[in-house]
Design an enzyme around this catalytic site. Structure first.
Site, mmCIF file in Angstrom:
data_model
loop_
_atom_site.group_PDB
_atom_site.id
_atom_site.type_symbol
_atom_site.label_atom_id
_atom_site.label_comp_id
_atom_site.label_asym_id
_atom_site.label_seq_id
_atom_site.Cartn_x
_atom_site.Cartn_y
_atom_site.Cartn_z
ATOM 1 N NE ARG A 55 -3.849 -0.056 1.898
ATOM 2 C CZ ARG A 55 -5.094 -0.192 2.355
ATOM 3 N NH1 ARG A 55 -5.557 0.649 3.252
ATOM 4 N NH2 ARG A 55 -5.872 -1.162 1.930
ATOM 5 C CE LYS A 91 -2.242 -4.816 2.284
ATOM 6 N NZ LYS A 91 -3.395 -5.578 1.780
ATOM 7 N N GLY A 194 -16.968 3.523 -3.914
ATOM 8 C CA GLY A 194 -15.632 3.542 -4.522
ATOM 9 C C GLY A 194 -15.597 2.783 -5.833
ATOM 10 C CG ASP A 217 -14.873 7.240 -7.021
ATOM 11 O OD1 ASP A 217 -14.533 6.038 -7.017
ATOM 12 O OD2 ASP A 217 -14.046 8.170 -6.997
ATOM 13 N NE ARG A 223 -21.073 15.021 -8.862
ATOM 14 C CZ ARG A 223 -21.634 15.273 -7.679
ATOM 15 N NH1 ARG A 223 -22.924 15.492 -7.592
ATOM 16 N NH2 ARG A 223 -20.904 15.330 -6.595
ATOM 17 C CB ALA A 252 -13.429 3.419 -0.853
ATOM 18 C CB ALA A 274 -12.874 -1.729 1.716
HETATM 19 N N1 PHE Z 1 -4.173 -6.309 -2.288
HETATM 20 C C1 PHE Z 1 -4.288 -7.721 -2.113
HETATM 21 C C2 PHE Z 1 -5.086 -8.008 -0.848
HETATM 22 O O1 PHE Z 1 -5.288 -7.156 -0.001
HETATM 23 C C3 PHE Z 1 -2.930 -8.317 -1.997
HETATM 24 C C4 PHE Z 1 -2.366 -9.135 -3.143
HETATM 25 C C5 PHE Z 1 -2.757 -8.984 -4.457
HETATM 26 C C6 PHE Z 1 -1.404 -10.066 -2.850
HETATM 27 C C7 PHE Z 1 -2.220 -9.765 -5.448
HETATM 28 C C8 PHE Z 1 -0.842 -10.864 -3.841
HETATM 29 C C9 PHE Z 1 -1.264 -10.704 -5.141
HETATM 30 O O2 PHE Z 1 -5.554 -9.107 -0.652
#
Ligand code: PHE
Length: 366
Positions: A55, A91, A194, A217, A223, A252, A274
């Site tokens: 992220r 993560k 989103g 969004d 819109r 989102a 999300a």
């Molecule tokens: N963004 C994905 C999730 O939150 C993470 C991910 C995507 C990991 C693609 C590996 C491959 O689950």
């Protein structure tokens, strides 16, 4: 002045975020050229190597970014543990300055790839909020083979959002079946918060089934995008929670379901893509008290991570990946059934299943 031997007065003792976390370790790196902080949180490797998206966004403080990484990493552990998928939870969060020039951003991605390489498989990554398949190509220049979801031209399985949207779509159909019994979902209403990569693809699935879609969004340009389509309606973002619908689908950023928004909801269920939709676990009780069926986010949104890592690391074909991701619907029905049978929230039922799966995997390993 207190000496080193004096116990610090309780009022000035601050608990570090990691002291409230049940994960394994965190790698912290400061990228001096862009003044970005990188946090790689490895939460649980019982089922396999830590895997999770990267992220990349601006945060109010490094602590906020770390907190986000810790929570998101735990979410990945739960996500993979529910279907006993052979990945651990992790993560990465890259906390960037409010503005970052494209060239500087590329440099940051390449240095980040170098960091993944140095970590030598401690953490495998893919895209998340603020990163794309094109970014995975750049990170992989220095970080291969620890990077999933590169473009097809570069040897990856491509964009993960199609698989994520497919899983969410299946979860919404399963929820309609739970609420109303089997039958056509045509004419029901889903409210999407989103319209990013996943929200947009989810909209296409729903529209094909004759489901009415309301969406919001923060980008005002969207819109008018569906103006004139009687099946699709734009809702101003500040009205999203109070808008009537059958299913509310948060797609989102997380944290949208809290003590202020839950009383406003006019939906029968919450099923969205999300991560970390609930501001805290107690919000699951509040939803239940209002009679709103909550599909735990980590059960619903595994599609992207599962489909892509399955194809790139486990030899799945696209058809295999599609079939596995579609099982999200059946898994969710099982969670609903367990919650009803045990008279607990759906969140608690999903936690119990994930924890039981982790425990049995632990007792099997030497
Ligand atoms: N963004 C994905 C999730 O939150 C993470 C991910 C995507 C990991 C693609 C590996 C491959 O689950």
């Amino acid at each position: 002045m207190s000496s080193a031997l004096d116990p610090a007065p309780a009022t000035v003792t601050r608990v570090h975020p990691q002291q409230r976390w049940d994960g394994e370790l965190v790698v912290t790196h400061f990228d001096a050229p862009t003044r970005s902080m990188i946090f790689i949180a490895v939460h649980n490797t019982t089922l396999g190597p830590a895997t999770g998206g990267t992220r990349m966004m601006h945060y109010a403080s490094p602590d906020d970014a770390l907190e986000d990484a810790l929570r998101l990493a735990r979410g990945m552990t739960l996500k993979f543990a529910v279907p006993r998928f052979a990945c651990g939870g992790g993560k990465a969060v890259i906390a960037i300055p409010a503005t970052l020039e494209p060239e500087a951003r590329l440099g940051l991605l390449r240095r980040y790839g170098g960091l993944l390489k140095k970590l030598n498989g401690l953490f495998y990554t893919g895209p998340d909020v603020g990163t794309s398949t094109a970014d995975m190509d750049v990170i992989a220049e220095t970080g291969a083979p620890y990077v999933f979801s590169r473009s097809v031209g570069k040897g990856g399985a491509g964009d993960s959002s199609g698989f994520t949207a497919l899983g969410v779509y299946r979860a919404i159909l399963a929820t309609f079946a739970q609420l109303d019994g089997e039958g056509s979902p045509a004419g029901k209403t889903v409210l999407i918060q989103g319209l990013g990569n996943v929200g947009r693809k989810l909209l296409a699935h729903l529209r094909r089934d004759g489901i009415r879609v309301r969406f919001s969004d923060v980008n005002p340009a969207l819109r008018t995008e569906f103006a004139g389509d009687p099946q699709i309606e734009f809702i101003p973002p500040d009205e999203i929670h109070a808008t009537p619908c059958d299913v509310f689908a948060p797609c989102a950023l997380g944290g949208g379901l809290n003590a202020e928004t839950i009383p406003q909801l006019r939906c029968r269920a919450v099923v969205g893509a999300a991560n970390n939709q609930l501001q805290s676990p107690e919000m699951a009780e509040r939803l239940r008290a209002r009679g709103i069926l909550y599909a735990p986010d980590f059960v619903v949104n595994i599609g992207g991570a599962m489909g892509i890592t399955g194809m790139e690391a486990m030899g799945w074909s696209e058809a295999d990946a599609t079939r596995e991701v579609e099982k999200v619907g059946a898994t969710l029905r099982e969670i609903y059934a367990r919650a009803a049978a045990e008279n607990i929230t759906t969140l608690a039922a999903a936690h119990r299943l994930a924890e039981a799966n982790l425990l049995s995997a632990q007792s099997r390993s030497p």
